[in-house]
Design a protein around this motif. Sequence first.
Motif, PDB file in Angstrom:
ATOM      1  N   GLU A 180     -34.607 -26.580 -60.581  1.00 20.16           N
ATOM      2  CA  GLU A 180     -35.305 -27.599 -61.780  1.00 20.16           C
ATOM      3  C   GLU A 180     -36.257 -28.418 -61.377  1.00 20.16           C
ATOM      4  O   GLU A 180     -36.545 -28.661 -60.172  1.00 20.16           O
ATOM      5  N   GLY A 181     -36.822 -29.110 -62.336  1.00 14.70           N
ATOM      6  CA  GLY A 181     -38.016 -30.123 -61.947  1.00 14.70           C
ATOM      7  C   GLY A 181     -38.998 -29.534 -61.439  1.00 14.70           C
ATOM      8  O   GLY A 181     -39.397 -28.299 -62.007  1.00 14.70           O
ATOM      9  N   GLU A 182     -39.749 -29.883 -60.574  1.00 15.18           N
ATOM     10  CA  GLU A 182     -40.735 -29.386 -60.079  1.00 15.18           C
ATOM     11  C   GLU A 182     -40.828 -29.539 -58.468  1.00 15.18           C
ATOM     12  O   GLU A 182     -41.346 -30.341 -57.669  1.00 15.18           O
ATOM     13  N   PRO A 183     -40.339 -28.217 -57.969  1.00 13.05           N
ATOM     14  CA  PRO A 183     -39.951 -28.111 -56.518  1.00 13.05           C
ATOM     15  C   PRO A 183     -41.239 -28.199 -55.764  1.00 13.05           C
ATOM     16  O   PRO A 183     -42.234 -27.417 -56.272  1.00 13.05           O
ATOM     17  N   HIS A 184     -41.476 -28.944 -54.767  1.00 11.33           N
ATOM     18  CA  HIS A 184     -42.611 -28.843 -53.924  1.00 11.33           C
ATOM     19  C   HIS A 184     -42.198 -29.142 -52.287  1.00 11.33           C
ATOM     20  O   HIS A 184     -41.141 -29.763 -51.998  1.00 11.33           O
ATOM     21  N   ILE A 185     -43.180 -28.739 -51.366  1.00 10.89           N
ATOM     22  CA  ILE A 185     -42.757 -28.866 -50.016  1.00 10.89           C
ATOM     23  C   ILE A 185     -43.558 -30.138 -49.594  1.00 10.89           C
ATOM     24  O   ILE A 185     -44.798 -30.283 -49.904  1.00 10.89           O
ATOM     25  N   GLN A 186     -42.873 -31.130 -48.882  1.00 10.51           N
ATOM     26  CA  GLN A 186     -43.497 -32.308 -48.139  1.00 10.51           C
ATOM     27  C   GLN A 186     -43.250 -32.229 -46.760  1.00 10.51           C
ATOM     28  O   GLN A 186     -41.970 -32.106 -46.467  1.00 10.51           O
ATOM     29  N   CYS A 187     -44.179 -32.570 -46.057  1.00 15.69           N
ATOM     30  CA  CYS A 187     -44.144 -32.636 -44.538  1.00 15.69           C
ATOM     31  C   CYS A 187     -44.609 -33.828 -44.054  1.00 15.69           C
ATOM     32  O   CYS A 187     -45.519 -34.426 -44.593  1.00 15.69           O
ATOM     33  N   ASN A 188     -43.756 -34.460 -42.956  1.00 11.28           N
ATOM     34  CA  ASN A 188     -43.898 -35.738 -42.497  1.00 11.28           C
ATOM     35  C   ASN A 188     -43.908 -35.770 -40.893  1.00 11.28           C
ATOM     36  O   ASN A 188     -42.878 -35.145 -40.440  1.00 11.28           O
ATOM     37  N   GLU A 244     -41.681 -32.446 -39.733  1.00 17.83           N
ATOM     38  CA  GLU A 244     -40.348 -31.937 -40.634  1.00 17.83           C
ATOM     39  C   GLU A 244     -40.833 -31.883 -41.751  1.00 17.83           C
ATOM     40  O   GLU A 244     -41.403 -32.727 -42.563  1.00 17.83           O
ATOM     41  N   CYS A 245     -40.498 -30.487 -42.602  1.00 19.67           N
ATOM     42  CA  CYS A 245     -41.101 -30.419 -43.932  1.00 19.67           C
ATOM     43  C   CYS A 245     -39.728 -30.189 -44.791  1.00 19.67           C
ATOM     44  O   CYS A 245     -38.582 -29.674 -44.166  1.00 19.67           O
ATOM     45  N   LYS A 246     -39.637 -30.790 -46.010  1.00 21.04           N
ATOM     46  CA  LYS A 246     -38.542 -30.646 -46.817  1.00 21.04           C
ATOM     47  C   LYS A 246     -38.821 -30.239 -48.224  1.00 21.04           C
ATOM     48  O   LYS A 246     -40.064 -30.286 -48.641  1.00 21.04           O
ATOM     49  N   ILE A 247     -37.797 -29.641 -49.006  1.00 23.38           N
ATOM     50  CA  ILE A 247     -38.083 -29.543 -50.202  1.00 23.38           C
ATOM     51  C   ILE A 247     -37.884 -30.402 -51.235  1.00 23.38           C
ATOM     52  O   ILE A 247     -36.678 -31.191 -51.182  1.00 23.38           O
ATOM     53  N   HIS A 248     -38.867 -30.894 -52.120  1.00 24.91           N
ATOM     54  CA  HIS A 248     -38.589 -32.271 -52.791  1.00 24.91           C
ATOM     55  C   HIS A 248     -38.700 -31.761 -54.292  1.00 24.91           C
ATOM     56  O   HIS A 248     -39.088 -30.699 -54.515  1.00 24.91           O
ATOM     57  N   GLY A 249     -38.261 -32.748 -55.427  1.00 28.44           N
ATOM     58  CA  GLY A 249     -38.775 -32.544 -56.615  1.00 28.44           C
ATOM     59  C   GLY A 249     -37.922 -31.779 -57.630  1.00 28.44           C
ATOM     60  O   GLY A 249     -38.031 -31.506 -58.798  1.00 28.44           O
ATOM     61  N   SER A 250     -36.645 -31.361 -57.006  1.00 26.06           N
ATOM     62  CA  SER A 250     -35.636 -30.387 -57.701  1.00 26.06           C
ATOM     63  C   SER A 250     -34.437 -30.918 -57.521  1.00 26.06           C
ATOM     64  O   SER A 250     -33.904 -30.995 -56.318  1.00 26.06           O
ATOM     65  N   PRO A 251     -33.688 -31.498 -58.519  1.00 22.96           N
ATOM     66  CA  PRO A 251     -32.353 -31.991 -58.139  1.00 22.96           C
ATOM     67  C   PRO A 251     -31.206 -31.195 -57.765  1.00 22.96           C
ATOM     68  O   PRO A 251     -30.384 -31.613 -57.338  1.00 22.96           O
ATOM     69  N   ASN A 252     -31.489 -29.819 -57.826  1.00 26.43           N
ATOM     70  CA  ASN A 252     -30.333 -29.082 -57.559  1.00 26.43           C
ATOM     71  C   ASN A 252     -30.632 -28.167 -56.283  1.00 26.43           C
ATOM     72  O   ASN A 252     -29.911 -27.360 -55.908  1.00 26.43           O
ATOM     73  N   LEU A 253     -31.592 -28.820 -55.692  1.00 28.97           N
ATOM     74  CA  LEU A 253     -32.083 -28.210 -54.188  1.00 28.97           C
ATOM     75  C   LEU A 253     -31.923 -29.292 -53.224  1.00 28.97           C
ATOM     76  O   LEU A 253     -32.458 -30.338 -53.272  1.00 28.97           O
ATOM     77  N   LYS A 254     -30.783 -29.128 -52.320  1.00 24.43           N
ATOM     78  CA  LYS A 254     -30.649 -29.933 -51.007  1.00 24.43           C
ATOM     79  C   LYS A 254     -31.427 -29.904 -50.064  1.00 24.43           C
ATOM     80  O   LYS A 254     -32.105 -28.971 -49.720  1.00 24.43           O
ATOM     81  N   ASN A 255     -31.836 -30.966 -49.406  1.00 23.31           N
ATOM     82  CA  ASN A 255     -32.859 -31.285 -48.305  1.00 23.31           C
ATOM     83  C   ASN A 255     -31.997 -32.022 -47.097  1.00 23.31           C
ATOM     84  O   ASN A 255     -32.928 -32.239 -46.196  1.00 23.31           O
ATOM     85  N   GLN A 256     -30.851 -32.144 -47.170  1.00 23.02           N
ATOM     86  CA  GLN A 256     -30.176 -33.050 -46.183  1.00 23.02           C
ATOM     87  C   GLN A 256     -28.620 -32.336 -45.975  1.00 23.02           C
ATOM     88  O   GLN A 256     -27.929 -32.383 -46.817  1.00 23.02           O
ATOM     89  N   ASP A 257     -28.369 -31.967 -44.851  1.00 24.17           N
ATOM     90  CA  ASP A 257     -26.940 -31.483 -44.543  1.00 24.17           C
ATOM     91  C   ASP A 257     -26.900 -31.562 -42.991  1.00 24.17           C
ATOM     92  O   ASP A 257     -27.370 -30.948 -42.270  1.00 24.17           O
ATOM     93  N   ASP A 258     -26.077 -32.453 -42.420  1.00 22.27           N
ATOM     94  CA  ASP A 258     -25.610 -32.537 -41.145  1.00 22.27           C
ATOM     95  C   ASP A 258     -25.333 -31.484 -40.250  1.00 22.27           C
ATOM     96  O   ASP A 258     -25.321 -31.032 -39.114  1.00 22.27           O
ATOM     97  N   ARG A 259     -24.567 -30.252 -41.412  1.00 23.12           N
ATOM     98  CA  ARG A 259     -23.947 -29.237 -40.459  1.00 23.12           C
ATOM     99  C   ARG A 259     -24.923 -27.901 -40.580  1.00 23.12           C
ATOM    100  O   ARG A 259     -24.909 -26.871 -39.864  1.00 23.12           O
ATOM    101  N   PHE A 308     -40.642 -28.681 -36.659  1.00 27.10           N
ATOM    102  CA  PHE A 308     -41.259 -27.878 -35.801  1.00 27.10           C
ATOM    103  C   PHE A 308     -42.009 -28.864 -34.889  1.00 27.10           C
ATOM    104  O   PHE A 308     -42.272 -29.775 -35.357  1.00 27.10           O
ATOM    105  N   GLU A 309     -42.453 -28.379 -33.516  1.00 23.99           N
ATOM    106  CA  GLU A 309     -43.267 -29.298 -32.689  1.00 23.99           C
ATOM    107  C   GLU A 309     -44.803 -28.493 -32.683  1.00 23.99           C
ATOM    108  O   GLU A 309     -44.762 -27.154 -32.501  1.00 23.99           O
ATOM    109  N   VAL A 310     -45.793 -29.231 -32.634  1.00 20.04           N
ATOM    110  CA  VAL A 310     -47.204 -28.665 -32.235  1.00 20.04           C
ATOM    111  C   VAL A 310     -47.542 -29.660 -31.153  1.00 20.04           C
ATOM    112  O   VAL A 310     -47.718 -30.754 -31.191  1.00 20.04           O
ATOM    113  N   MET A 311     -48.352 -28.802 -30.293  1.00 14.66           N
ATOM    114  CA  MET A 311     -49.139 -29.451 -29.017  1.00 14.66           C
ATOM    115  C   MET A 311     -50.491 -28.658 -28.761  1.00 14.66           C
ATOM    116  O   MET A 311     -50.380 -27.457 -28.692  1.00 14.66           O
ATOM    117  N   MET A 312     -51.442 -29.195 -29.012  1.00 15.53           N
ATOM    118  CA  MET A 312     -52.690 -28.521 -29.108  1.00 15.53           C
ATOM    119  C   MET A 312     -53.438 -29.131 -27.959  1.00 15.53           C
ATOM    120  O   MET A 312     -53.526 -30.532 -27.528  1.00 15.53           O
TER     121      MET A 312
END
Length: 280
Positions: free
Chosen positions: A185-193, A250-265, A274-278
């Motif tokens: 639902e909504g407008e799903p998109h990927i957001q990385c921080n 860390e990249c997460k899926i945002h913008g869609s109420p029926n897609l979860k992006n947080q679960d401790d299990r 992921f980690e990057v070292m250049m």
Amino acid sequence: MAKETTKPFRQSMAEWRQFIYNPTSGEFLGRTAKSWGLILLFYLVFYGFLAALFTFTLWVMLQTLSNDLPKYRDRISSPGLMISPKPDTALEFHFNKSDSQSYAEYVTTLQNFLESYNDSKQSQNIDCTRGKIFDQSEAAVKKACRFNLSDLGPCSGKEDANFGYSKGTPCVLVKMNRIIGLKPEGEPHIQCNPKEEGMVSINYFPRNGAMDLMYFPYYGKNLHAHYLQPLVAVQLAIAPNATKEEITIECKIHGSPNLKNQDDRDKFLGRVAFEVMMSE
């Protein structure tokens, strides 16, 4: 008390021979041929019935299953995120932008991964209406929407064969795992921080990291044979002062109420880190 008398060896052998086969009564191991036949017939009928009952039960259960769709789909209601290339060492990218051998494996992995997205491999896919769920529940043959590699910009491998690794702007492709019947639902998109500020800037392709609704729902590999998951390219511009530093993103899926992006299990449910070292 009288002592037990020991039978002679010959007498014992004679008794054993008579037990194995008695020529007088025609008994074998203490039973006549008729008795053995009845016992064998009983066990043949008994085990035959058990085998038939098991086969019938299995057949009835198989009638409740579909070759195209799993019977139960309630355990995984929200997809996980995965990345490509996927390093062998715990999602850690280590490379030297001046040494092509240090990132050659990443480049090869991306090239192989994007091979199925080439126009020549999508000859049976169609152009779909953007921004709209492509519902084909009534169609016998499911069509797959075309994914244009040009949407990935400089991370498509066409403009830059090294996917930015030689320039210090490496590309990472993010995708959602396939779930049959999922309709975001909504407008799903990927957001990385990044966890550390000022060490990297992030660009997304397609714009804003959008995952278009036209690629949903997915109907399974039997019905949806040519289906391709939508991709989001994340291009990392690593700051000069951040070389030889491990940068966690860390990249997460945002913008869609029926897609979860947080679960401790489940650390991959709707997110991936992921980690990057250049180095230079």
